[in-house]
Scaffold this active site. Structure first.
Site, mmCIF file in Angstrom:
data_model
loop_
_atom_site.group_PDB
_atom_site.id
_atom_site.type_symbol
_atom_site.label_atom_id
_atom_site.label_comp_id
_atom_site.label_asym_id
_atom_site.label_seq_id
_atom_site.Cartn_x
_atom_site.Cartn_y
_atom_site.Cartn_z
ATOM 1 N N SER A 78 -9.796 -1.359 6.664
ATOM 2 C CA SER A 78 -9.052 -1.158 5.414
ATOM 3 C C SER A 78 -8.174 -2.320 4.956
ATOM 4 O O SER A 78 -7.713 -2.323 3.816
ATOM 5 C CB SER A 78 -8.198 0.109 5.509
ATOM 6 O OG SER A 78 -9.021 1.245 5.483
ATOM 7 N N SER B 200 -9.433 0.636 2.624
ATOM 8 C CA SER B 200 -8.654 1.481 1.748
ATOM 9 C C SER B 200 -7.464 0.796 1.088
ATOM 10 O O SER B 200 -6.872 1.370 0.178
ATOM 11 C CB SER B 200 -8.158 2.696 2.521
ATOM 12 O OG SER B 200 -7.276 2.290 3.559
ATOM 13 N N LYS C 133 0.847 -1.200 0.000
ATOM 14 C CA LYS C 133 0.000 0.000 0.000
ATOM 15 C C LYS C 133 0.884 1.253 0.000
ATOM 16 O O LYS C 133 1.828 1.350 0.811
ATOM 17 C CB LYS C 133 -0.876 -0.052 1.255
ATOM 18 C CG LYS C 133 -1.931 1.018 1.369
ATOM 19 C CD LYS C 133 -2.769 0.768 2.630
ATOM 20 C CE LYS C 133 -3.972 1.686 2.714
ATOM 21 N NZ LYS C 133 -4.808 1.404 3.902
#
Lengths: 476, 65
Positions: free
Chosen positions: A181, A157, A82
Site C-alpha cells: 500500500s 491503498s 493518509k
C-alpha cells in the site's frame, strides 16, 4: 518565490528554505493549500483540508523562526497524510462509509513525532476503503485518479498520498503498507515510497488492517526526503510494544554514497513471470544504471512463493476479519463488495491454522534470506509487473476478473510484508502511454540505509524524479 | 472444508445469510490456503512460536551491524 517554484521544491529543500528565511512557512503552507483546493479535486486525492489550523501553525512557525527557534528538521513544512492516522478529537475516515464519523481518541505516534520535528498537518488524504485495495478502489469517496492520466488508477491503498506527492500538492506524505500500500501507489504515481522493516516504525494510533504486517512509511519525490522522514518517525514506542529498540540512525548520513561492490540480486523466476515487455525493458535499463555505478548484478532464485502467498493470505485475512468482524456482521452492505469479498475468508480459518501461519513466518523468512539473498545486499524486483491499468479495468468484468487484476497488481509486493523486510519503490521510466514504471529494492532486516542509499544514487544519475505530470504544472 | 460446513460457519458468524455464489467463490480460496498451510506446518520444528519471527529480525540486525 513563485508558486510553481515552491511546488517544485522537495521536502528537504522546503525545510531548508524556511530555515534560512528564503520563504516563510506561511507562504509554503498557503501554496500547498491552494494546490490542494484547485488541483486536489481533479485528482480526488483529498478527504479533508485543515486550512485554519494549518495557517495558524504556519504563523507560529514563522514567529518561532524569527526568534531563532527551529523545532526540528521539518520546521514549518506543510504535509498531508493518509486518512487512517489518528488525530485526537478529529474525524478519521479510514476511507470507509462505516467509520466516516469516527472521532479518534488518540494521536498516532508518527504524527506526534512529525509535529515535534516541526511539520504542519494540512490535509487528510484519500485511501482505499479500510486500506483494503492495491488498486486504490473506493466506492464511498470515489476513485482517486492518477495525476499522469486521470482515467488510470493510482494504486493503493495510500492512493491520496501517492497522487498528492506526484501532483506536487504536498512535498511528502505518510502512507501505510500491508501488502504493497505504500509501494504500489508510489510505483504507479511515479514517486518514492519506503516500507520500513516490520517493527521499525510505530503503528500506535493507526487504523489496523493486519497487526502482523501493517507498516507505516514515507512517500516523497526522492529517497533523501524519505530518509529524513524515516529518521524522524522510526524508533521504539511504548504505545506499540512490537517496535524494535534498535538505535535509529540518521538515515541521511547513514546512506552509502557509493554503490561500488553493492551486490544486487535479481529473482527472475516468479517476480518476472507476469512482467510485460515494456515494463521489462525499463527494469533492465535500471539494472544497467546500477551496473554502471559499480553495483554487481546477479540472478538469484526464490523459495516456494505459492506457499508464502497462502500463508500471508491467512494471516492478513484472519486479522482483517477480526478488525472488521463487528461490521461484517452488522453492516455487511456498507462495505464495497470488493472489500467485503477480500475480508470474509478470514472468518473461515481455525485459530490453530492462523497460529500455524504465524509459526511458519520465521522459517520462511530464514529460507528467503538464505535462498533469495544469499550473499546479496539487496534484491531488485518490479514495482508493478504490468502497465498501469485504467480505473475501468479494475472495477468491471465481474468478481473473478477483478480478483485477477488485484492479484496481478500486487504480485511483487504482498509477500514482502509477511517477510517483514524493508522495501523501497523507485520510479524508473514511463510507458508509451505516459504512465510511470518503477522498480522495488528489498533489503535485509533493518537495511533501510542501504536501500535509501541505492535509491538515492540511482536518482542522482537519472532524471525521472524531475518529471512532473501536466496537471501539476497547469498544462492539463 | 465441505460446502455445508462452510455454510454453517457463515450462518453462525454473520447476521445475514451468505449467498450461494459467494460461498462457492470463497470456498476454493479457503480450502487452498488451508491445505497449503496445514502441510507446511507439519514440518515446523518442535517448539516453534510466532515470536521467533521478531527474534530473527533482531538477530539479523545484530549479526550484520
Amino acid at each position: 518565490m513563485t508558486a510553481s517554484r515552491l511546488a517544485d521544491l522537495s521536502m528537504i529543500e522546503t525545510a531548508a528554505a524556511i530555515a534560512k528565511g528564503e520563504i516563510t512557512s506561511e507562504a509554503a503552507t498557503r501554496s500547498v493549500l491552494d494546490r490542494l483546493k484547485t488541483i486536489g479535486p481533479k485528482v480526488n486525492c483529498v478527504i479533508a483540508i485543515e486550512e485554519d489550523e494549518a495557517m495558524a501553525a504556519a504563523r507560529v512557525a514563522d514567529a518561532e523562526r524569527a526568534k531563532g527557534q527551529l523545532r526540528g528538521p521539518l520546521h514549518g513544512v506543510p504535509m498531508g497524510h493518509k486518512d487512517l492516522l489518528f488525530r485526537k478529537g478529529k474525524v478519521v475516515t479510514s476511507g470507509a462509509k462505516i467509520t466516516r464519523g469516527f472521532v479518534a481518541p488518540t494521536t498516532a505516534t508518527v504524527l506526534e513525532r512529525l509535529e515535534a520535528a516541526g511539520a504542519i498537518y494540512v490535509a487528510a488524504l484519500h485511501l482505499a476503503e479500510f486500506a483494503r485495495s492495491p488498486t486504490g478502489h473506493n466506492e464511498h469517496f470515489g476513485p482517486c485518479r492518477n495525476p499522469w492520466n486521470l482515467d488510470h488508477v493510482t494504486g493503493g491503498s495510500s492512493s491520496g498520498s501517492g497522487a498528492a506527492v506526484a501532483a506536487r500538492l504536498v512535498p511528502a506524505a505518510l502512507g501505510s503498507d500491508t501488502g504493497g500500500s505504500i509501494r504500489l501507489p508510489a510505483s504507479i504515481c511515479g514517486v518514492v515510497g519506503l516500507m520500513p522493516t516490520q517493527t521499525r516504525v510505530s503503528r500506535a494510533g493507526v487504523m489496523p488492517l493486519s497487526w502482523s504486517m501493517d507498516t507505516v512509511g514515507p512517500m516523497a519525490r526522492d529517497a533523501r526526503d524519505c530518509a529524513r522522514l524515516l529518521s524522524i518517525i522510526a524508533g521504539a514506542d511504548p504505545r506499540d510494544l512490537t517496535t524494535s529498540h534498535a538505535p535509529v540512525p540518521d538515515y541521511e548520513k547513514a546512506m552509502p554514497t557509493s554503490l561500488k561492490g553493492l551486490r544486487v540480486g535479481v529473482p527472475r523466476r516468479f517476480y518476472y513471470d507476469p512482467v510485460t515487455p515494456e515494463v521489462g525493458k525499463a527494469l533492465d535499463e535500471s539494472l544497467r544504471v546500477f551496473r554502471d555505478v559499480g553495483a554487481v548484478i546477479t540472478d538469484t532464485d526464490v523459495p516456494d512463493m505459492a506457499l508464502i502467498d497462502e500463508v500471508q493470505h491467512i494471516v492478513r485475512e484472519c486479522e482483517a476479519a477480526t478488525v472488521h468482524g463487528r461490521w461484517l456482521r452488522s453492516r455487511p452492505k456498507d462495505f464495497a463488495d470488493q472489500v467485503r469479498s477480500r475480508t470474509e475468508p478470514g472468518l473461515f480459518y481455525t485459530a490453530t491454522r492462523y497460529l500455524e501461519a504465524l509459526d511458519l513466518r520465521a522459517p520462511i523468512v530464514a529460507e528467503f534470506l538464505a535462498k533469495a539473498f544469499g550473499d546479496n545486499d539487496i534484491l531488485h524486483l518490479p514495482g508493478v509487473p504490468i502497465p498501469v491499468p485504467t480505473i475501468a479495468e479494475t472495477t468491471t468484468g465481474g468478481p473473478e476478473a477483478i480478483a485477477k487484476m488485484i492479484r496481478l497488481v500486487g504480485h511483487c509486493t504482498r509477500h514482502i510484508n509477511f517477510l517483514g523486510l524493508p522495501a523501497i519503490a523507485v520510479p524508473c521510466g514511463f510507458s508509451a502511454s505516459g504512465l510511470p514504471i518503477a522498480f522495488q529494492l528489498i533489503g535485509r532486516p533493518f537495511g533501510e540505509a542501504t536501500l535509501l542509499g541505492a535509491a538515492d544514487r540511482y536518482q542522482a544519475v537519472t532524471d525521472w524524479r524531475r518529471r512532473a505530470p501536466a496537471i501539476a504544472t497547469g498544462a492539463a | 472444508m465441505k460446502k455445508e460446513t462452510f455454510r454453517d460457519i457463515a450462518d453462525s458468524v454473520l447476521a445475514v445469510p451468505m449467498e450461494d455464489e459467494r460461498i462457492d467463490r470463497l470456498l476454493a480460496t479457503v480450502n487452498r490456503a488451508n491445505d497449503a498451510v496445514r502441510k507446511a506446518a507439519e514440518k515446523l520444528p518442535i517448539g516453534a512460536q510466532p515470536s521467533d519471527f521478531f527474534a530473527l529480525l533482531e538477530s539479523e540486525r545484530t549479526r550484520r551491524s
